[in-house]
Design an enzyme around this catalytic site. Structure first.
Site, short mmCIF file in Angstrom:
data_model
loop_
_atom_site.label_atom_id
_atom_site.label_comp_id
_atom_site.label_asym_id
_atom_site.label_seq_id
_atom_site.Cartn_x
_atom_site.Cartn_y
_atom_site.Cartn_z
N CYS A 56 95.89 -20.22 -67.44
CA CYS A 56 95.26 -21.23 -68.28
C CYS A 56 95.28 -20.72 -69.71
O CYS A 56 94.88 -19.59 -69.99
CB CYS A 56 93.81 -21.49 -67.84
SG CYS A 56 92.97 -22.73 -68.85
N VAL A 57 95.79 -21.57 -70.61
CA VAL A 57 95.86 -21.19 -72.02
C VAL A 57 95.32 -22.32 -72.88
O VAL A 57 95.43 -23.50 -72.54
CB VAL A 57 97.30 -20.84 -72.45
CG1 VAL A 57 97.81 -19.63 -71.71
CG2 VAL A 57 98.24 -22.00 -72.24
#
Length: 128
Positions: free
Chosen positions: A108-109
């Site tokens: 997740c970014v």
């Protein structure tokens, strides 16, 4: 497809609804899906807050999976893009509903901006 969840004590435990890794132990067909946004396929628009967009994103992912004879259980890796890390708990709540058991590996970014000013985009890899 035979999927084995990787969970070892010698590496940090998952801090959310994802697995450290996933091993596929049989011959499979692999599906690489482009990132899905919370676009309503009937209107072509993104509407609502991050929770509503995440729900729509998973509806879109589910449609792609079903069209190829797959389910959420076939997903082995996801990449989640969000525009504000403050929204992570809200996205995570919907994510955990979609993958309640043996979730896929995940990254997740936070990104500056998504297409159509979306708040969340999810890319998946699935195997059959």
């Amino acid at each position: 497809m035979k999927k084995r969840i990787i969970a070892i004590e010698e590496a940090p435990k998952a801090i959310g609804p994802y697995s450290q890794g996933v091993a596929i132990t049989e011959q499979t067909e692999t599906f690489y899906f482009s990132g899905a946004l919370g676009i309503d396929p009937k209107t072509g628009k993104i509407e609502g807050d991050v929770t509503q967009q995440t729900i729509q994103t998973f509806k879109n992912i589910d449609a792609l999976l079903k069209a190829n004879g797959l389910t959420a259980d076939n997903v082995v890796k996801t990449l989640v893009f969000i525009t504000d890390m403050q929204d992570f708990p809200l996205v995570n709540a919907e994510y955990s509903k979609y993958f309640p058991n043996n979730p896929p590996a995940r990254s997740c970014v936070a990104v500056k901006q998504l297409p159509l000013n979306g708040l969340v985009e999810i890319e998946i890899i699935a195997m059959k």
